[in-house]
Design a protein around this motif. Structure first.
Motif, short mmCIF file in Angstrom:
data_model
loop_
_atom_site.label_atom_id
_atom_site.label_comp_id
_atom_site.label_asym_id
_atom_site.label_seq_id
_atom_site.Cartn_x
_atom_site.Cartn_y
_atom_site.Cartn_z
N ALA A 1 0.83 -1.21 0.00
CA ALA A 1 0.00 0.00 0.00
C ALA A 1 0.86 1.25 0.00
O ALA A 1 0.55 2.24 -0.69
CB ALA A 1 -0.92 -0.01 1.22
N GLU A 2 1.96 1.24 0.75
CA GLU A 2 2.86 2.40 0.79
C GLU A 2 3.49 2.64 -0.57
O GLU A 2 3.55 3.78 -1.05
CB GLU A 2 3.94 2.16 1.84
N LEU A 3 3.93 1.59 -1.22
CA LEU A 3 4.55 1.73 -2.54
C LEU A 3 3.53 2.20 -3.57
O LEU A 3 3.83 3.06 -4.41
CB LEU A 3 5.18 0.41 -2.97
N SER A 4 2.32 1.67 -3.49
CA SER A 4 1.28 2.09 -4.43
C SER A 4 0.99 3.58 -4.28
O SER A 4 0.84 4.30 -5.27
CB SER A 4 0.01 1.27 -4.17
N ALA A 5 0.95 4.04 -3.02
CA ALA A 5 0.70 5.47 -2.79
C ALA A 5 1.86 6.31 -3.30
O ALA A 5 1.65 7.38 -3.90
CB ALA A 5 0.48 5.71 -1.30
N ARG A 6 3.09 5.87 -3.07
CA ARG A 6 4.26 6.63 -3.52
C ARG A 6 4.31 6.72 -5.04
O ARG A 6 4.63 7.77 -5.60
CB ARG A 6 5.54 5.98 -3.00
N PHE A 7 4.02 5.62 -5.71
CA PHE A 7 4.11 5.61 -7.17
C PHE A 7 2.87 6.23 -7.81
O PHE A 7 2.89 6.58 -8.99
CB PHE A 7 4.27 4.18 -7.68
N GLY A 8 1.78 6.31 -7.07
CA GLY A 8 0.54 6.78 -7.66
C GLY A 8 -0.01 5.81 -8.68
O GLY A 8 -0.61 6.20 -9.68
N VAL A 9 0.18 4.51 -8.40
CA VAL A 9 -0.21 3.46 -9.34
C VAL A 9 -0.91 2.34 -8.57
O VAL A 9 -0.40 1.88 -7.54
CB VAL A 9 1.04 2.88 -10.07
N ALA A 10 -2.04 1.90 -9.08
CA ALA A 10 -2.74 0.77 -8.48
C ALA A 10 -2.18 -0.54 -9.03
O ALA A 10 -1.44 -0.56 -10.03
CB ALA A 10 -4.23 0.87 -8.78
N ALA A 11 -2.52 -1.63 -8.38
CA ALA A 11 -2.15 -2.94 -8.90
C ALA A 11 -2.79 -3.15 -10.26
O ALA A 11 -3.87 -2.59 -10.54
CB ALA A 11 -2.60 -4.03 -7.94
N PRO A 12 -2.17 -3.93 -11.14
CA PRO A 12 -2.78 -4.17 -12.44
C PRO A 12 -4.04 -5.03 -12.31
O PRO A 12 -4.24 -5.70 -11.29
CB PRO A 12 -1.68 -4.91 -13.21
N ASP A 13 -4.85 -5.01 -13.33
CA ASP A 13 -6.01 -5.90 -13.37
C ASP A 13 -5.58 -7.32 -13.74
O ASP A 13 -6.16 -8.30 -13.25
CB ASP A 13 -7.03 -5.39 -14.39
N ASP B 1 -5.18 -10.00 -4.20
CA ASP B 1 -6.09 -11.07 -4.61
C ASP B 1 -7.04 -10.65 -5.73
O ASP B 1 -7.81 -11.46 -6.24
CB ASP B 1 -6.89 -11.60 -3.42
N THR B 2 -6.97 -9.38 -6.14
CA THR B 2 -7.82 -8.91 -7.24
C THR B 2 -7.14 -9.04 -8.60
O THR B 2 -7.78 -8.83 -9.63
CB THR B 2 -8.20 -7.44 -7.03
N VAL B 3 -5.85 -9.36 -8.61
CA VAL B 3 -5.11 -9.44 -9.87
C VAL B 3 -5.33 -10.82 -10.51
O VAL B 3 -5.07 -11.85 -9.88
CB VAL B 3 -3.61 -9.20 -9.66
N ARG B 4 -5.79 -10.82 -11.73
CA ARG B 4 -5.93 -12.09 -12.46
C ARG B 4 -4.57 -12.45 -13.05
O ARG B 4 -3.99 -11.66 -13.80
CB ARG B 4 -6.97 -11.96 -13.56
N VAL B 5 -4.07 -13.63 -12.72
CA VAL B 5 -2.71 -14.02 -13.10
C VAL B 5 -2.76 -15.10 -14.18
O VAL B 5 -3.43 -16.13 -14.02
CB VAL B 5 -1.91 -14.53 -11.88
N HIS B 6 -2.03 -14.86 -15.27
CA HIS B 6 -1.82 -15.87 -16.31
C HIS B 6 -0.34 -16.23 -16.31
O HIS B 6 0.51 -15.35 -16.42
CB HIS B 6 -2.19 -15.32 -17.69
N ARG B 7 -0.04 -17.50 -16.20
CA ARG B 7 1.35 -17.96 -16.29
C ARG B 7 1.55 -18.62 -17.65
O ARG B 7 0.80 -19.53 -18.03
CB ARG B 7 1.67 -18.93 -15.16
N VAL B 8 2.55 -18.14 -18.37
CA VAL B 8 2.76 -18.58 -19.74
C VAL B 8 4.19 -19.08 -19.89
O VAL B 8 5.14 -18.38 -19.50
CB VAL B 8 2.51 -17.42 -20.73
#
Length: 271
Positions: free
Chosen positions: A186-198, A245-252
């Motif tokens: 959460a701290e890093l997200s706030a610092r970067f101004g970026v949310a987790a990817p979808d 837990d909201t990030v949909r992960v594809h492993r390729v």
């Protein structure tokens, strides 16, 4: 906030992220619906913001490697990642991109890579370290150092005036490792101004093959581009993704021809 869908390309060095990003950019074309960005090198997109700053930071990153300065290297990596949120907002808000594909991701990469720098920074740390870094910076390209300091001032203003200094930033970031994973994210997200990817696309490749690809590039190796550390990067990505837990992960599997890999990923993300 915009309704853009955000996709992150992740994987250890040598897994093929840069090649995949380039091929996906070619597929996206120039219509503006989708855009492919670098988390670290904003200057690689011809239409993006902060290109001159990004070039200066890229110069400092290489100089930090030459000096063997882990705290300066981590500080510059952080400053590079702070450019990503600006680029993402520019393309989604100003140019209405509906899909943003990032080669790496600031929050996930910081969670995966910062632990690698802890030992090196603690090893060189001490009461005189700030002065050593000042002396190192005095010998580097003045325009690049000035650009980095100006960017630190901008970031400090965004943090309600809390100073961001090149000489202490690396140690400050390592200090975040004392936080629980979710709080650190959460701290890093706030610092970067970026949310987790979808969506996160993780390119799976064994370390030895990946390292062979890195060495075949014929350029200098990054400090972490060693087998044992690349293994830790892979584990770090797994731990980072577990926080969201909201990030949909594809492993390729990444041991296929680049064109085949790009076609598969394009189908997965509906590009």
């Amino acid at each position: 906030m915009t309704g853009a869908r955000r996709v992150a390309l992740l994987g250890i060095d040598g897994s093929g992220k840069s090649t995949l990003a380039r091929l996906l950019a070619e597929r996206a074309g120039t219509g503006g619906r989708a855009v492919v960005l670098s988390s670290l090198r904003a200057h690689e997109h011809p239409d993006g913001p902060l290109r001159e700053l990004s070039r200066h930071l890229d110069t400092l990153s290489k100089e930090a490697d030459r000096l063997g300065s882990p705290d300066l290297k981590l500080a510059v990596l952080y400053l590079q990642m702070c450019t990503y949120g600006v680029a993402e907002r520019f393309f989604t808000r100003e140019l209405a991109a509906r899909v943003v594909i990032s080669e790496r991701h600031p929050v996930l990469d910081a969670l995966a890579y910062v632990p690698l720098y802890r030992d090196g920074i603690e090893r060189v740390g001490g009461p005189g370290r700030r002065e050593v870094l000042r002396e190192q910076l005095a010998g580097l390209p003045p325009a690049a150092v000035a650009a980095a300091r100006d960017w630190c001032a901008v970031l400090g203003a965004r943090r309600d005036g809390r100073a961001v200094r090149l000489e202490t930033l690396g140690a400050e970031l390592v200090g975040l490792l004392g936080l629980p994973d979710a709080r650190r994210a959460a701290e890093l997200s706030a610092r970067f101004g970026v949310a987790a990817p979808d969506v996160a696309v993780v390119l799976d490749l064994d370390v030895e093959t990946a390292l062979g690809r890195v060495k075949a590039r014929g350029r200098h190796l990054e400090p972490h581009e060693r087998a044992e550390l690349l293994s830790r990067v892979g584990d770090g990505y797994d731990r980072a993704l577990a926080v969201f837990d909201t990030v949909r992960v594809h492993r390729v599997a990444a041991d296929r021809p680049p064109s085949d890999l790009a076609a598969r990923v394009a189908r997965l993300i509906a590009l």
